[in-house]
Scaffold this motif. Structure first.
Motif, PDB file in Angstrom:
ATOM      1  N   ASP A 281       7.524  -1.620  40.722  1.00 13.43           N
ATOM      2  CA  ASP A 281       8.223  -0.744  41.028  1.00 13.43           C
ATOM      3  C   ASP A 281       8.954  -1.060  42.427  1.00 13.43           C
ATOM      4  O   ASP A 281       9.520  -0.109  42.955  1.00 13.43           O
ATOM      5  CB  ASP A 281       7.438   0.596  41.053  1.00 13.43           C
ATOM      6  N   THR A 312      12.477  -0.301  42.726  1.00 14.89           N
ATOM      7  CA  THR A 312      13.305  -1.091  41.816  1.00 14.89           C
ATOM      8  C   THR A 312      14.070   0.079  40.870  1.00 14.89           C
ATOM      9  O   THR A 312      13.571   1.226  40.809  1.00 14.89           O
ATOM     10  CB  THR A 312      12.635  -1.991  40.706  1.00 14.89           C
ATOM     11  N   SER A 313      15.326   0.091  40.790  1.00 18.12           N
ATOM     12  CA  SER A 313      16.151   0.882  39.898  1.00 18.12           C
ATOM     13  C   SER A 313      15.761   0.725  38.322  1.00 18.12           C
ATOM     14  O   SER A 313      15.404  -0.615  38.002  1.00 18.12           O
ATOM     15  CB  SER A 313      17.673   0.618  40.068  1.00 18.12           C
ATOM     16  N   ALA A 314      16.275   1.337  37.469  1.00 15.74           N
ATOM     17  CA  ALA A 314      16.240   1.140  36.144  1.00 15.74           C
ATOM     18  C   ALA A 314      16.950  -0.020  35.449  1.00 15.74           C
ATOM     19  O   ALA A 314      16.295  -0.892  34.871  1.00 15.74           O
ATOM     20  CB  ALA A 314      16.824   2.350  35.296  1.00 15.74           C
ATOM     21  N   MET A 317      14.902  -2.942  36.437  1.00 17.13           N
ATOM     22  CA  MET A 317      13.649  -3.143  35.623  1.00 17.13           C
ATOM     23  C   MET A 317      14.038  -3.858  34.440  1.00 17.13           C
ATOM     24  O   MET A 317      13.274  -4.464  33.595  1.00 17.13           O
ATOM     25  CB  MET A 317      13.084  -1.725  35.342  1.00 17.13           C
ATOM     26  N   ASP A 356       8.820   7.191  39.441  1.00 20.44           N
ATOM     27  CA  ASP A 356       9.962   7.353  38.641  1.00 20.44           C
ATOM     28  C   ASP A 356       9.799   6.753  37.116  1.00 20.44           C
ATOM     29  O   ASP A 356      10.103   5.630  36.836  1.00 20.44           O
ATOM     30  CB  ASP A 356      11.052   6.234  39.376  1.00 20.44           C
ATOM     31  N   ALA A 359      12.764   4.654  35.350  1.00 24.29           N
ATOM     32  CA  ALA A 359      12.713   3.319  35.607  1.00 24.29           C
ATOM     33  C   ALA A 359      11.884   2.956  34.999  1.00 24.29           C
ATOM     34  O   ALA A 359      11.952   1.520  34.457  1.00 24.29           O
ATOM     35  CB  ALA A 359      12.717   3.224  37.377  1.00 24.29           C
TER      36      ALA A 359
END
Length: 405
Positions: A281, A312-314, A317, A356, A359
């Motif tokens: 993450d 970290t963003s989707a 990821m 999140d 994500a």
């Protein structure tokens, strides 16, 4: 702890054309402590020096002979050639009980690669003027002790005598009083951990320590490379990669990257791998003002005054999932990848700044899409947070299933 019989000699290494006085001083202190010594000259100038092993002798171990060192022309080429020669020379020495090097930039570049080739546990001390900077190229994944001399290594004075004396006596202490050896032959596991996955790993090692010798590595780049090196050498029964955060740092420019070959050693060594998505993450950077401009508007968390974490963003990821799955697919040995649906780290939990689920789901979906499931390769969703006892219980089950004999 009583003194142990000294095994081998202390090799005192440096360039005698510039540091003979200091090298003889360190050698004399070691001898006074009862440690036999071998003084080795790795200078790149063809001179006669009062050393047990001359620079000419060391240079003769270069594949192209002494001329590769002494007729190299440019100093950098001569240093590189002597580095290569000293590596071959030291590898062939059967009685290296410990080693101490003294040097500036040239001496450090010559001596430390050969130190890295010695077994872990062989005492290694490098007194270097470069110690106050980034020493990772000189350490590699070995157990070299680097010491800053404070003054330059350019003659003996009231400061250098104390610092070099401490270094020599430290080496003598390591050689005279050996660390106690374990009295069991439990198989070893390589385990990765980060501060934010510590509860998971602490529970894991508590559950496994009666059966396995649990060796925990900090997943901060050098730690991951060390884990890989030991796995590649065949020292582990298996790898338990709880914390795969180094993948995100490698892909997105973080400071905890272990490089492009991380997660390959277990596959090459043919040992089982059990792991998870610990700390994926986040990407790790130093202080806030060091973060690349392109990330300045992202969700950031100050871990401490020197370390800043980026969520970290989707989309990121998805990239991580594809990359990690491709690595794991290479293994011919069994693989178990556990996906903790409750969160990936201490910061990825309800009420915490990196929580999140969307994500995380992007990561899990990406892994499931790219991971090649087979009789030996399984990917398993677990409805718990990575630090929960229930998750650890499932992790322990798969470790015992694959690695206990």
């Amino acid at each position: 702890m009583s003194a142990s019989p000294i095994k081998g000699s202390a090799y005192v290494v440096g360039t005698f054309d510039t540091k003979a006085e200091e090298l003889r001083y360190a050698g004399a202190l070691l001898q006074d402590a009862g440690v036999p010594t071998v003084l080795v000259d790795v200078g790149t100038k063809f001179i006669s020096a009062d050393a047990d092993v001359s620079a000419e002798m060391v240079a003769s171990y270069h594949p192209d002979g002494v001329d590769a060192v002494f007729k190299a022309g440019e100093r950098g080429a001569a240093v590189n050639a002597m580095r290569d020669a000293f590596q071959v020379y030291l590898q062939g020495c059967p009685n290296v009980g410990g080693i101490i090097g003294l040097g500036g930039s040239g001496g450090t570049a010559i001596i430390t690669p050969a130190m890295q080739g010695l077994p872990i546990g062989t005492p290694k001390i490098m007194v270097s003027t470069l110690t106050s900077g980034d020493i990772s190229p000189f350490i590699g994944v070995s157990d070299i002790m680097m010491m800053f001399p404070v003054t330059d290594i350019a003659g003996l004075n009231r400061v250098s005598r104390v610092v070099l004396g401490n270094a020599a006596h430290a080496l003598a202490g390591m050689m005279v009083r050996n660390a106690p050896q374990p009295d069991d032959d439990k198989p070893s596991l390589g385990i990765s951990m980060f501060g934010v996955t510590t509860p998971c790993v602490q529970q894991l090692t508590a559950a496994l320590s009666s059966t396995f010798d649990c060796q925990v590595f900090h997943a901060n780049g050098p730690g991951g490379r060390a884990l890989e090196a030991l796995a590649a050498s065949g020292l582990f029964r298996g790898v338990v990669d709880v914390t795969t955060t180094e993948a995100a740092d490698y892909l997105f420019g973080g400071v905890c990257s272990a490089g492009p070959n991380r997660f390959e050693a277990a596959a090459r060594a043919g040992v089982p791998w059990v792991g998870s998505c610990g700390a994926l993450d986040m990407v790790n950077f130093w202080a806030v003002d060091t973060i690349p401009e392109r990330y300045r508007g992202r969700l950031l968390h100050s871990h401490n005054a020197h370390v800043t974490l980026m969520r970290t963003s989707a989309d990121e990821m998805v990239v991580v999932g594809q990359w990690l799955a491709e690595k794991l697919n290479q293994s011919q040995a069994p693989v178990r990848l556990l996906l903790p649906e409750g969160g990936l780290s201490m910061l990825d939990a309800p009420g915490e700044p990196f929580f999140d689920p969307a994500a995380d789901e992007a990561l899990f979906t990406s892994l499931e899409k790219a991971f090649q499931v087979s009789d030996t390769h399984q990917i398993i969703r677990v409805p718990h947070h990575i630090n929960d006892a229930a998750f650890v219980e499932i992790l322990v089950h798969h470790v015992n299933q694959l690695m206990r004999t």
